[in-house]
Design an enzyme around this catalytic site. Sequence first.
Site, PDB file in Angstrom:
ATOM      1  N   ASP A  70      32.938  48.502 -37.014  1.00  0.00           N
ATOM      2  CA  ASP A  70      32.611  47.176 -36.510  1.00  0.00           C
ATOM      3  C   ASP A  70      33.413  46.949 -35.236  1.00  0.00           C
ATOM      4  O   ASP A  70      34.607  47.247 -35.191  1.00  0.00           O
ATOM      5  CB  ASP A  70      32.983  46.118 -37.562  1.00  0.00           C
ATOM      6  CG  ASP A  70      31.968  44.994 -37.643  1.00  0.00           C
ATOM      7  OD1 ASP A  70      31.687  44.398 -36.586  1.00  0.00           O
ATOM      8  OD2 ASP A  70      31.468  44.712 -38.750  1.00  0.00           O
TER       9      ASP A  70
ATOM     10  N   ASP B  57      29.674  42.991 -33.159  1.00  0.00           N
ATOM     11  CA  ASP B  57      29.658  41.609 -33.620  1.00  0.00           C
ATOM     12  C   ASP B  57      29.249  40.659 -32.491  1.00  0.00           C
ATOM     13  O   ASP B  57      29.809  40.725 -31.395  1.00  0.00           O
ATOM     14  CB  ASP B  57      31.083  41.272 -34.101  1.00  0.00           C
ATOM     15  CG  ASP B  57      31.144  39.993 -34.904  1.00  0.00           C
ATOM     16  OD1 ASP B  57      30.526  39.939 -35.975  1.00  0.00           O
ATOM     17  OD2 ASP B  57      31.825  39.044 -34.457  1.00  0.00           O
TER      18      ASP B  57
ATOM     19  N   GLU C 228      24.681  42.874 -32.985  1.00  0.00           N
ATOM     20  CA  GLU C 228      24.360  41.669 -33.748  1.00  0.00           C
ATOM     21  C   GLU C 228      24.027  40.576 -32.745  1.00  0.00           C
ATOM     22  O   GLU C 228      24.877  40.198 -31.941  1.00  0.00           O
ATOM     23  CB  GLU C 228      25.540  41.252 -34.630  1.00  0.00           C
ATOM     24  CG  GLU C 228      25.138  40.174 -35.627  1.00  0.00           C
ATOM     25  CD  GLU C 228      26.281  39.263 -36.050  1.00  0.00           C
ATOM     26  OE1 GLU C 228      26.181  38.639 -37.113  1.00  0.00           O
ATOM     27  OE2 GLU C 228      27.278  39.159 -35.312  1.00  0.00           O
TER      28      GLU C 228
ATOM     29  N   HIS D 273      27.065  40.815 -45.230  1.00  0.00           N
ATOM     30  CA  HIS D 273      28.206  40.035 -45.728  1.00  0.00           C
ATOM     31  C   HIS D 273      28.153  38.563 -45.329  1.00  0.00           C
ATOM     32  O   HIS D 273      29.038  37.800 -45.707  1.00  0.00           O
ATOM     33  CB  HIS D 273      29.498  40.661 -45.202  1.00  0.00           C
ATOM     34  CG  HIS D 273      29.590  40.546 -43.711  1.00  0.00           C
ATOM     35  ND1 HIS D 273      28.722  41.189 -42.861  1.00  0.00           N
ATOM     36  CD2 HIS D 273      30.409  39.814 -42.920  1.00  0.00           C
ATOM     37  CE1 HIS D 273      29.014  40.868 -41.618  1.00  0.00           C
ATOM     38  NE2 HIS D 273      30.032  40.041 -41.617  1.00  0.00           N
ATOM     39  N   ASP D 274      27.156  38.170 -44.547  1.00  0.00           N
ATOM     40  CA  ASP D 274      27.022  36.760 -44.142  1.00  0.00           C
ATOM     41  C   ASP D 274      25.882  36.063 -44.865  1.00  0.00           C
ATOM     42  O   ASP D 274      25.642  34.873 -44.637  1.00  0.00           O
ATOM     43  CB  ASP D 274      26.737  36.666 -42.630  1.00  0.00           C
ATOM     44  CG  ASP D 274      27.906  37.109 -41.775  1.00  0.00           C
ATOM     45  OD1 ASP D 274      29.060  37.022 -42.231  1.00  0.00           O
ATOM     46  OD2 ASP D 274      27.649  37.549 -40.634  1.00  0.00           O
TER      47      ASP D 274
HETATM   48  O1  TEU Z   1      28.489  36.646 -37.530  1.00  0.00           O
HETATM   49  C1  TEU Z   1      27.874  35.931 -36.497  1.00  0.00           C
HETATM   50  C2  TEU Z   1      26.920  34.928 -36.949  1.00  0.00           C
HETATM   51  O2  TEU Z   1      25.883  34.767 -36.386  1.00  0.00           O
HETATM   52  C3  TEU Z   1      27.372  34.089 -38.063  1.00  0.00           C
HETATM   53  O3  TEU Z   1      27.838  32.914 -37.510  1.00  0.00           O
HETATM   54  C4  TEU Z   1      26.322  33.795 -39.033  1.00  0.00           C
HETATM   55  O4  TEU Z   1      25.376  32.936 -38.463  1.00  0.00           O
HETATM   56  C5  TEU Z   1      27.049  33.126 -40.167  1.00  0.00           C
HETATM   57  O5  TEU Z   1      27.956  34.065 -40.686  1.00  0.00           O
HETATM   58  C6  TEU Z   1      26.157  32.573 -41.217  1.00  0.00           C
HETATM   59  O6  TEU Z   1      25.511  33.490 -42.003  1.00  0.00           O
HETATM   60  C7  TEU Z   1      29.466  37.544 -37.184  1.00  0.00           C
HETATM   61  C8  TEU Z   1      30.055  38.166 -38.428  1.00  0.00           C
HETATM   62  O7  TEU Z   1      29.060  38.892 -39.092  1.00  0.00           O
HETATM   63  C9  TEU Z   1      30.661  37.097 -39.280  1.00  0.00           C
HETATM   64  O8  TEU Z   1      31.131  37.587 -40.501  1.00  0.00           O
HETATM   65  C10 TEU Z   1      31.789  36.484 -38.485  1.00  0.00           C
HETATM   66  O9  TEU Z   1      32.307  35.398 -39.195  1.00  0.00           O
HETATM   67  C11 TEU Z   1      31.330  36.018 -37.112  1.00  0.00           C
HETATM   68  O10 TEU Z   1      30.504  36.955 -36.429  1.00  0.00           O
HETATM   69  C12 TEU Z   1      32.523  35.815 -36.220  1.00  0.00           C
HETATM   70  O11 TEU Z   1      33.099  37.041 -35.902  1.00  0.00           O
END
Ligand code: TEU
Length: 556
Positions: free
Chosen positions: A99, A200, A257, A329-330
């Site tokens: 990442d 990211d 992403e 994970h989100d």
């Molecule tokens: O996520 C970016 C992102 O778009 C998130 O704000 C997403 O919309 C949110 O997690 C709701 O599902 C990335 C990473 O994947 C996330 O884990 C981090 O918290 C974020 O960037 C900041 O680095």
Amino acid sequence: MEKRAWWKESVIYQIYPRSFMDSNGDGIGDINGITSKLDYLKELGIDIVWLSPVYSSPNNDMGYDISDYQNIMTEFGTLSDWEIMLSEMHKRGIKLVMDLVVNHTSNQHPWFIESSSSKDNDKRDYYIWRDGKDNKAPNNWQAFFTEPAWTYDEKSEQYYLHLFTPEQPDLNWSNKEVRDNIYNMMKWWLDKGVDGFRMDVINLIGKKNGLPDGERILDSGMSFDIDLYANQPSTHDYLHEMNREVLSKYDIMTVGETPGVSTEQAVDYVAPEREELSMLFQFEHLDSYKDEQSWEIFDFDFKGFKNVFAKWQYALEGKGWNSSYLGNHDQPRQVSVYGNDKEYREVSAKMLATMIHTLKGTPYIYQGDELGMTNIVLDDISESMDVRSINFFEYAKHLGITEDEAMRRINQIGRDNSRTPMQWNSTDNAGFTSGKPWMKINDNYISINAQEQINNPDSVFSYYKKLIALRHSNDTLVYGAFKHTFENHERVFAYTRTLENNELLVLINFFGTAVNLDINGLENKNILISNYEDKCISEKAITLRPFESVVFEYSI
Ligand code: TEU
Ligand code: CA
């Protein structure tokens, strides 16, 4: 046929290290834990691991706030543990994608500590500092996690920009020295043998010139107007430069992403002739049942959902590569959102896997989805380990949302759902740790766990194994062109994939009731894979039972 590439023909597995496997009993997953489970991944058959951040971090946002890009988080182990893990992966033919979190650092990163020490520090310009306007923030931007995007620093008397939490200040990519530092850090990892990066929020690195106010104002009085910092022309300049100076020198893959990206904008990132990224993650299909920013939850708009997929398949055909995913994970657990995590848990988990692996684009599996792991119920906000949910719980009070309602939404769509520890077996703590787990474990691990599924030919795990193997043996699954059929059907997602004279027909019932489809001549066609053992086919029709998915293969 379009150009072959190993990353088009691969299946990727995402590891969230904190919750994968704990090797030393402190309740936190770690690098040695991952190494101990590589044979499990080999058995599953995946080609590439995307490892969520393992770098030094105060864990305000669970590793997405990095304080040292060239070191491993103490709880996760050491650099030499990491080196052993990498060589054990490579021995098994598994590649590693790290990442790369470079839109922002942690506020504990030495660069930020220096930058914030005074206005004339020589790293001041590594971040985005501005004077306030009328004793208020420099503009009205709201950050992703429901806070203002600016925080005032008392010591150096200016505001700094952060699109995520105040502990995650945004780097100033217009500073060449910042970019060079990042490129050197990337080369350092690549020279150690990593096989690529998942980048990211990489489409947010360039901000709109002049940092103007956003016009779409929210209830909070702030503006969440993603066009002010997403997909700016400068972002493409930076990525092209990064490609020229770093990426093009190695045989690697990259996945960006890119929240809020349109199909047209996507092509600018992944068209090979533009020399930026290999592929990206778009988010549009995830909006079919919730609003990311307001935490509102809607009825699942199935037709909207499948049409988004179809739109992306057509838009990128012949122009650039995409990814295929539902979970990470989100996101909440895919079987709980789009399937049925009760009586049809197994069959619906297999159905979703069928879609992911039969669309065009590199398939991504999020850890535990290959077991059909489900959402968890948090009884109280104190059980949440996610800053985003905790912030929303507070913010909800200002919006007049009751605590019960806030918890209901957190339980349905919060990120804790996917971050619960892996369920390895039915012993204490699901076999994840011999100590006290860092976060709540789903108590359904007694029946949903890896040990129970690995040797069971009918398990969700075994079905994923078959799909992954097919992805390796069937070129049409990888390179075949997509065509949508039954576009207006309310319950079925159906499409073909065609490569030269070979064709696949994919039929997916997304709901828990049977449905008839009028199609002639299916009875003699070869079935490549299905989540039901037998078939209900007549001369002129097929009946798809609850969550049934089937893939036919034939010559044309
Ligand atoms: O996520 C970016 C992102 O778009 C998130 O704000 C997403 O919309 C949110 O997690 C709701 O599902 C990335 C990473 O994947 C996330 O884990 C981090 O918290 C974020 O960037 C900041 O680095
Ligand atoms: Ca540990």
